[in-house]
Design an enzyme around this catalytic site. Structure first.
Site, PDB file in Angstrom:
ATOM      1  N   ARG A 111     -22.255  -7.853 -40.284  1.00  0.00           N
ATOM      2  CA  ARG A 111     -21.261  -7.484 -39.284  1.00  0.00           C
ATOM      3  C   ARG A 111     -19.931  -8.120 -39.651  1.00  0.00           C
ATOM      4  NH1 ARG A 111     -24.282  -4.143 -38.311  1.00  0.00           N
ATOM      5  NH2 ARG A 111     -25.241  -3.493 -36.325  1.00  0.00           N
TER       6      ARG A 111
ATOM      7  N   HIS B 199     -18.656   0.713 -44.891  1.00  0.00           N
ATOM      8  CA  HIS B 199     -19.841   0.581 -44.037  1.00  0.00           C
ATOM      9  C   HIS B 199     -20.846   1.685 -44.337  1.00  0.00           C
ATOM     10  CE1 HIS B 199     -21.220  -1.187 -39.913  1.00  0.00           C
ATOM     11  NE2 HIS B 199     -22.245  -0.981 -40.732  1.00  0.00           N
TER      12      HIS B 199
ATOM     13  N   GLU C 148     -12.685  -2.835 -37.962  1.00  0.00           N
ATOM     14  CA  GLU C 148     -13.326  -1.724 -38.646  1.00  0.00           C
ATOM     15  C   GLU C 148     -13.142  -0.452 -37.838  1.00  0.00           C
ATOM     16  OE1 GLU C 148     -17.885  -0.700 -39.770  1.00  0.00           O
ATOM     17  OE2 GLU C 148     -17.155  -2.623 -40.567  1.00  0.00           O
TER      18      GLU C 148
END
Length: 324
Positions: free
Chosen positions: A237, A285, A266
Site C-alpha cells: 500500500r 498498481h 494514487e
C-alpha cells in the site's frame, strides 16, 4: 450439501458477460461462474440471500445497506486482498453470525512475482538503463545472489516472495506483528524492531497490510538508516512509505533505488517528482491484472460457497477490528 443462495454486487453490473468484464466490475463474471461451479443459486438481493459477493468497486453506502437490511447474510466476500476501503462498512455492520472474507492470499503468486521483477530490475539499474539514449560506459548493477533481504509482511505475498527468492541464496528477515517464526526465513522479528535490520539490508520489500493507526512504516529516519545502495520495493500500500521522504532520499542518493507498484497519492499525478527520478521504477498498481486475478477470485468465491454449504471454515476471513 445445501444449495447456497448467492447475490453478486454491484447489481448494475449483473449483465456483464464473461469476456467483457473489466474495470470496476471485473469480478462479476468470475463470481457468477463460481456460483455455477459450486452448484449454488444466483439470486437477486433479498431475504433468501445467504452470501454477498462484491465483484468490483461498490458504493459503500450500497454495501452497508445490503448487509444491514438482510440479516440472513452469513458471508460477505470482498474482491481485494487489502480491505482498508471497507473497514468502516465492516465495523458498522458487524454482528454475530456474519463473516467478512477477502481475497487475501488468493493473489499472492502474481504479486510476489511482480515484487521479484521489481527487485531484480532495480538491483540491475534497469530503471536507469531504460531511460538511456546513448551507450553508457559506467558500470552499474548489483546481484541478488547472496544478498540480505528484508520482507515487511508475512502474509500471502510476503511468504510467496520468500519462496521465490530461495534459488538466489539470499538471507531473508521477515518482519511481522508477532515473532512467530516464518519457515524458510533466516529470522523473524516484530515490526517495532525494523530499525535493527535496515542498516544491513540490500533489499527492503514492503508487503504488509494497511491496518488502522499510523500508516507510514518507512520515512526519513528509516531511509537514513539504510545503505546508500539498498533498494526499496513496495507492492503493498502506498501510504506505508512516506512519499516526500522517499523523493528526498532518492534525489540525495541516500538509497540506491525504488521499485514501486503502489504510491501515495494514487494515481501518481502527472509532473510528480517521482516520474522524473532516474532511480525510481514505477508500475501503475498492476502487480496483478484482471486477467491474472479473475480465475483466482473465482476459485476463492467457489471455495467459500462450498465452506458455507458444508459448514466449513471460509478462506480469507477478515479480522474486522484489526482491518485485515
Amino acid at each position: 450439501m445445501s444449495t447456497v443462495a448467492v447475490t453478486v454486487l454491484p447489481a448494475a453490473s449483473a449483465t456483464a458477460d464473461s469476456e467483457g468484464s473489466s474495470g470496476d466490475t471485473w469480478g462479476v463474471a468470475p463470481a457468477k461462474r463460481a456460483v455455477d461451479a459450486a452448484d449454488a443459486r444466483l439470486v437477486e438481493l433479498g431475504d433468501e440471500t445467504e452470501m454477498i459477493v462484491v465483484g468490483g468497486r461498490i458504493d459503500q453506502g450500497e454495501l452497508r445497506s445490503a448487509v444491514e437490511q438482510h440479516p440472513g447474510v452469513r458471508i460477505v466476500q470482498l474482491p481485494s486482498a487489502g480491505v482498508d476501503a471497507y473497514v468502516e462498512t465492516m465495523q458498522a455492520t458487524a454482528h454475530d453470525g456474519l463473516v467478512f472474507t477477502s481475497a487475501k492470499g488468493a493473489y499472492s503468486a502474481p504479486v510476489a512475482e511482480h515484487a521479484l521483477a521489481l527487485t531484480l530490475a532495480t538491483l540491475r539499474s534497469l530503471q536507469i538503463r531504460a531511460r538511456a539514449s546513448s551507450w553508457e560506459r559506467e558500470q552499474r548493477g548489483m546481484s541478488l545472489n547472496g544478498a540480505t533481504v528484508t520482507i515487511v509482511g508475512a502474509g500471502g505475498s510476503g511468504t510467496e516472495l520468500l519462496r521465490l527468492r530461495q534459488p538466489f541464496d539470499v538471507e531473508v528477515t521477515m518482519v511481522r506483528r508477532t515473532d512467530e517464526a516464518v519457515p524458510g526465513a533466516a529470522r523473524t522479528i516484530t515490526v517495532d524492531r525494523l530499525a535493527e535490520v535496515l542498516p544491513t539490508s540490500d533489499v527492503v520489500v514492503v508487503a504488509a497490510a494497511l491496518p488502522g493507526g499510523p500508516r507510514s512504516l518507512l520515512g526519513a529516519d528509516q531511509f537514513a538508516a539504510m545503505k546508500d545502495t539498498a533498494v526499496l520495493v513496495n507492492i503493498a500500500r502506498g501510504p506505508l512509505v512516506d512519499t516526500d521522504a522517499l523523493v528526498t532520499a532518492l534525489a540525495e542518493g541516500r538509497i540506491g533505488a525504488a521499485g514501486l507498484d503502489v504510491v501515495d497519492p494514487e494515481p501518481l499525478p502527472d509532473g510528480h517528482p517521482l516520474w522524473a527520478e532516474p532511480r525510481a521504477l514505477i508500475t501503475p498498481h498492476q502487480a496483478n491484472t484482471n486477467a491474472m486475478t479473475e480465475p483466482l477470485f473465482q476459485a476463492r468465491v467457489e471455495a467459500n460457497i462450498r465452506a458455507l454449504a458444508e459448514g466449513g471454515e471460509p478462506e480469507g476471513v477478515v479480522d474486522v477490528e484489526q482491518g485485515y
